[in-house]
Design an enzyme around this catalytic site. Structure first.
Site, PDB file in Angstrom:
ATOM      1  N   GLY A 194     -12.920  -4.519  -0.041  1.00  0.00           N
ATOM      2  CA  GLY A 194     -14.326  -4.107   0.094  1.00  0.00           C
ATOM      3  C   GLY A 194     -14.735  -3.111  -0.974  1.00  0.00           C
ATOM      4  N   ARG A 230       0.824  -1.222   0.000  1.00  0.00           N
ATOM      5  CA  ARG A 230       0.000   0.000   0.000  1.00  0.00           C
ATOM      6  C   ARG A 230       0.853   1.266   0.000  1.00  0.00           C
ATOM      7  NH1 ARG A 230      -4.676  -2.490   3.905  1.00  0.00           N
ATOM      8  NH2 ARG A 230      -5.995  -3.169   2.187  1.00  0.00           N
ATOM      9  N   GLY A 271      -9.946  -9.495  -1.536  1.00  0.00           N
ATOM     10  CA  GLY A 271      -8.751  -9.746  -0.727  1.00  0.00           C
ATOM     11  C   GLY A 271      -8.151 -11.120  -0.951  1.00  0.00           C
ATOM     12  N   LYS A 303     -19.035 -18.011  -0.143  1.00  0.00           N
ATOM     13  CA  LYS A 303     -20.490 -17.912   0.016  1.00  0.00           C
ATOM     14  C   LYS A 303     -21.216 -17.208  -1.116  1.00  0.00           C
ATOM     15  CE  LYS A 303     -20.491 -17.944   5.021  1.00  0.00           C
ATOM     16  NZ  LYS A 303     -20.549 -17.079   6.197  1.00  0.00           N
TER      17      LYS A 303
HETATM   18  P1  ADP Z   1     -12.457 -12.671  -1.936  1.00  0.00           P
HETATM   19  O1  ADP Z   1     -11.771 -12.216  -0.669  1.00  0.00           O
HETATM   20  O2  ADP Z   1     -11.507 -12.808  -3.076  1.00  0.00           O
HETATM   21  O3  ADP Z   1     -13.659 -11.841  -2.259  1.00  0.00           O
HETATM   22  P2  ADP Z   1     -13.994 -14.655  -0.531  1.00  0.00           P
HETATM   23  O4  ADP Z   1     -13.665 -13.973   0.747  1.00  0.00           O
HETATM   24  O5  ADP Z   1     -15.374 -14.578  -1.023  1.00  0.00           O
HETATM   25  O6  ADP Z   1     -12.991 -14.168  -1.679  1.00  0.00           O
HETATM   26  O7  ADP Z   1     -13.662 -16.204  -0.408  1.00  0.00           O
HETATM   27  C1  ADP Z   1     -12.385 -16.686  -0.106  1.00  0.00           C
HETATM   28  C2  ADP Z   1     -12.456 -17.940   0.736  1.00  0.00           C
HETATM   29  O8  ADP Z   1     -13.279 -18.920   0.136  1.00  0.00           O
HETATM   30  C3  ADP Z   1     -11.098 -18.571   0.905  1.00  0.00           C
HETATM   31  O9  ADP Z   1     -10.723 -18.503   2.265  1.00  0.00           O
HETATM   32  C4  ADP Z   1     -11.289 -20.005   0.430  1.00  0.00           C
HETATM   33  O10 ADP Z   1     -10.636 -20.959   1.236  1.00  0.00           O
HETATM   34  C5  ADP Z   1     -12.784 -20.170   0.530  1.00  0.00           C
HETATM   35  N1  ADP Z   1     -13.261 -21.240  -0.332  1.00  0.00           N
HETATM   36  C6  ADP Z   1     -13.123 -21.365  -1.662  1.00  0.00           C
HETATM   37  N2  ADP Z   1     -13.626 -22.538  -2.096  1.00  0.00           N
HETATM   38  C7  ADP Z   1     -14.095 -23.183  -1.006  1.00  0.00           C
HETATM   39  C8  ADP Z   1     -14.722 -24.444  -0.809  1.00  0.00           C
HETATM   40  N3  ADP Z   1     -14.960 -25.269  -1.829  1.00  0.00           N
HETATM   41  N4  ADP Z   1     -15.059 -24.795   0.450  1.00  0.00           N
HETATM   42  C9  ADP Z   1     -14.807 -23.948   1.476  1.00  0.00           C
HETATM   43  N5  ADP Z   1     -14.230 -22.754   1.351  1.00  0.00           N
HETATM   44  C10 ADP Z   1     -13.874 -22.368   0.123  1.00  0.00           C
HETATM   45 MG    MG Z   2     -12.313 -12.510   1.398  1.00  0.00          MG
END
Ligand code: ADP
Ligand code: MG
Length: 394
Positions: A374, A38, A351, A202
């Site tokens: 975010g 950053r 992230g 999710k």
């Molecule tokens: P970002 O930060 O890129 O927006 P998210 O926070 O939505 O992504 O999701 C990231 C998390 O999702 C990671 O910690 C990863 O381990 C988890 N994840 C991905 N696939 C699975 C899965 N099949 N089962 C459980 N967790 C998962």
């Molecule tokens: Mg995340």
């Protein structure tokens, strides 16, 4: 699309310029900065202002001191790192009131091209509530304002939004300009085909992103834990996989609306436990009892690679599997490698997605890695970002 005054539109020579940066860097227990991404990201704007003879007053938050001085969250280590990078002393105004006597004195003594860093803006309780009093105090230090803190652009705080009421013009720094250009063009004015890749844990946290992007993309690729709620919507079994029962109907609706725009995994790497050492195998279709999906399978990787082959713009948010465990990082790594190889504008936001691309060692192969988790999510959701809206229009 935003069309904001930029730092290059300002006449900064001899002027006091307040610059909101995102210096919210991670520290170890000894107060050493463990990742200076950053700080590096803020350098182009700071160097431009220094080289053009401005008096540069930097401010930022760090962590969550909850409106009072917390010595562990002092910006002192940032001042030191900045001095090293700039090759010139950055004076740290160690003022618990942020804009108190010490800060005012430090600003008073500035010559053209000097740099002062204020204390953590969240030492003041007004900051996160966007209370006028602190906005006015910040504004009173300077003649004009530059916002370069994309990471907080989705929040309306004194140091990025309130202050723009009292300090005009309010311009975008280089980092914010780059974020607007890449995220904005990818979503609102893309070279097509535009393919979005959505993953992560999710469905519920990504609903607005799915809805906004579905309207705009040529293809939407789904992976990660959120895929299994879509599996359930198709009538497949999901074993012990992540599943959001409350969102199955929603997933059905999305499947209907999206038609063949939406791609789901055709095979899954399943494990008998949520651990890197678990027994694992690849299954097609249904996920059997006692097993949980932790990554996309090899046929899915191939399917997604084909879908990405002719893409001209790709937006990626959310890993394809539990990439933190090496045995379940293959799908995520393969998609990262594909993005590195294709001839397309590739934009990574979120992230964990950024962490996954860094872990794969492919960050330099992407067109743009968003610096705001975010904020980039809200951008992809099609929301206006208050920190950008507040800047002066061209
Ligand atoms: P970002 O930060 O890129 O927006 P998210 O926070 O939505 O992504 O999701 C990231 C998390 O999702 C990671 O910690 C990863 O381990 C988890 N994840 C991905 N696939 C699975 C899965 N099949 N089962 C459980 N967790 C998962
Ligand atoms: Mg995340």
């Amino acid at each position: 699309m935003y069309n904001k005054v930029t730092v290059e539109d300002l006449q900064v020579k001899g002027k006091k310029v307040l610059v909101r940066c995102d210096f919210n860097v991670p520290l170890d227990e000894n107060g050493n900065i463990t990742d200076d991404t950053r700080i590096v990201g803020a350098m182009p704007t700071i160097e431009y202002l220094v080289n053009n003879g401005a008096k540069v007053i930097l401010c930022s938050h760090m962590g969550k001191p909850k409106g009072e001085p917390v010595p562990e969250l002092s910006l002192a280590p940032v001042a030191k790192a900045l001095s090293e990078k700039l090759g010139k002393e950055v004076v740290f105004a160690a003022d618990d009131n942020v804009v108190g006597e010490r800060a005012k004195a430090a600003v008073q003594e500035m010559n053209d091209g000097d740099v002062v860093l204020l204390q953590n803006t969240r030492y003041r309780k007004e900051e996160t509530k966007n209370v006028d009093e602190f906005s006015k105090e910040l504004a009173s230090l300077a003649d004009m304002f530059v916002n370069d803190a994309f990471g907080t652009a989705h929040r309306a705080h004194c140091s990025n939004v309130g202050v723009t009421q009292y300090l005009k013009p309010a311009a975008a720094g280089y980092l914010i300009q780059k974020e607007i250009e890449f995220l904005g063009n990818a979503v609102n004015n893309p070279v097509r085909p535009l393919v979005a890749i959505l993953g992560g844990s999710k469905v519920s946290s990504k609903i607005s992103v799915i809805e906004n992007l579905l309207k705009k993309v040529d293809k939407l690729i789904i992976g990660g834990g959120m895929a299994y709620t879509f599996f359930a919507a198709q009538g497949k079994t999901t074993g012990n996989s992540l599943l959001e029962e409350d969102y199955i109907d929603y997933a059905k609706k999305m499947l209907d609306e999206a038609g063949d725009k939406l791609l789901l995994p055709v095979d899954t790497v399943v494990a008998n436990d949520f651990s890197n050492d678990a027994e694992s195998k690849v299954v097609e279709g249904d996920i059997p009892d006692g097993w949980e999906g932790l990554d996309i399978g090899p046929k899915t990787v191939k399917l997604y690679q084909d879908a990405l082959a002719d893409a001209k713009t790709v937006v990626w948010n959310g890993p394809m599997g539990v990439f933190e465990m090496p045995n379940f990082a293959k799908g995520t790594n393969a998609i990262a490698q594909t993005l590195a190889d294709i001839d397309a504008t590739t934009v990574i936001g979120g992230g964990d997605s950024v962490a996954a691309v860094n872990q794969a060692g492919l960050a330099s192969k992407m067109s743009h890695i968003s610096t705001g988790g975010g904020a980039s999510m809200e951008f992809l959701e099609g929301k206006d970002l208050p920190g950008i809206v507040a800047l002066t229009d061209k």
